[in-house]
Design a protein around this motif. Structure first.
Motif, short mmCIF file in Angstrom:
data_model
loop_
_atom_site.label_atom_id
_atom_site.label_comp_id
_atom_site.label_asym_id
_atom_site.label_seq_id
_atom_site.Cartn_x
_atom_site.Cartn_y
_atom_site.Cartn_z
N VAL A 1 -34.53 11.64 6.67
CA VAL A 1 -33.62 12.68 6.16
C VAL A 1 -32.47 12.04 5.38
O VAL A 1 -32.08 12.52 4.31
N LYS A 2 -31.93 10.95 5.91
CA LYS A 2 -30.84 10.25 5.22
C LYS A 2 -31.32 9.73 3.86
O LYS A 2 -30.61 9.85 2.85
N SER B 1 -31.99 12.17 -3.52
CA SER B 1 -31.75 13.37 -4.33
C SER B 1 -30.44 13.29 -5.09
O SER B 1 -30.27 13.96 -6.12
N ARG B 2 -29.50 12.47 -4.62
CA ARG B 2 -28.22 12.33 -5.32
C ARG B 2 -28.26 11.27 -6.41
O ARG B 2 -27.39 11.24 -7.27
N TYR C 1 -33.75 10.88 2.05
CA TYR C 1 -33.98 12.02 1.15
C TYR C 1 -32.67 12.47 0.50
O TYR C 1 -32.63 12.74 -0.71
N LYS C 2 -31.61 12.53 1.27
CA LYS C 2 -30.31 12.94 0.72
C LYS C 2 -29.80 11.93 -0.29
O LYS C 2 -29.28 12.30 -1.35
N ASP C 3 -29.93 10.63 0.04
CA ASP C 3 -29.49 9.58 -0.90
C ASP C 3 -30.31 9.63 -2.18
O ASP C 3 -29.77 9.47 -3.29
N SER D 1 -34.35 9.05 -9.07
CA SER D 1 -35.23 10.19 -8.78
C SER D 1 -35.99 10.68 -10.01
O SER D 1 -37.11 11.17 -9.89
#
Length: 235
Positions: free
Chosen positions: A13-14, A20-21, A16-18, A26
């Motif tokens: 999850v961590k 996507s930013r 994925y957040k990194d 990406s």
């Protein structure tokens, strides 16, 4: 210590957040499907063109994204904390690899759809591709452990992207330059040879050596990655 999917999921999850930013990283995952769509519009494309796209997906998504995810942890000084957490080596490496694996599978499937690639038999091709994905993930992790920032990771991964994406075009030079025969044993070349054998009606006996060589690359790279990772834990 028992394996914990909860810890793996937290790392995933961590990441994925990194991911996507970070638009610079990406957006690169869209390049292989775009090229596949371009080839698909041409119609009746060669198997070499199909696997050029797939090998680009392996290097641009599996290796590049994975390398950047590891390097970003080092750049933010959070990898050390992760190493010293209750999570085991397998949980950390598994969690850090999960996003790259899923993204690579998605990009490969999307590219195959756009280029209208339907391999037969799909099971053997899938096994070979999965071994290749794991190899590039391990290679990306290994290089990420040496990079100190995302920018440095982008530079380190460039030779890998060139050799493992376009190395199949160099096989024609091996007869003139015997020193280049090592290219024939690269995993991307072996994957292409395996696909050709399957397309021409070959059986397991014909492609066993191809699978074995890809698996050998995976095993050696994974061992090196674990060794370097554990060395970083005590540095």
């Amino acid at each position: 210590m028992t394996f914990s999917w909860k810890r793996v999921n937290a790392i995933f999850v961590k990441d994925y957040k990194d991911f996507s930013r970070n638009y610079a990283v990406s957006t690169i995952i869209f390049l292989p499907p775009i090229m596949a769509a371009f080839y698909g519009r041409m119609g009746n494309i060669s198997i070499e063109a199909h696997y050029l796209v797939f090998n680009m997906a392996f290097t641009m998504v599996a290796a590049f994204v994975q390398c950047c995810l590891i390097a970003e942890e080092k750049e933010k000084n959070t990898l050390r904390g992760l190493m010293l957490s209750p999570a085991s080596t397998l949980e950390i490496l598994g969690g850090k690899s999960l996003l790259s694996i899923l993204l690579t599978i998605f990009v490969i499937l999307l590219s195959a759809f756009f280029s209208d690639y339907r391999p037969e038999p799909v099971g053997i091709i899938s096994i070979a591709m999965m071994l290749s994905i794991l190899f590039y993930i391990a290679l990306g992790t290994l290089l990420g452990l040496y990079a100190r920032s995302v920018m440095e990771a982008s530079l380190i991964i460039m030779p890998v992207m060139i050799v493992f994406s376009f190395g199949t075009f160099l096989t024609s030079l091996t007869e003139r330059y015997p020193v280049l025969k090592i290219i024939d044993y690269l995993p991307n070349v072996q994957l292409l040879e395996l696909a050709k054998q399957m397309e021409s009606g070959g059986g397991m006996a014909d492609i066993f050596s191809n699978l074995a060589i890809i698996a050998a690359w995976l095993i050696v790279t994974s061992i090196c990655t674990v060794i370097v990772f554990r060395k970083r834990m005590v540095d």
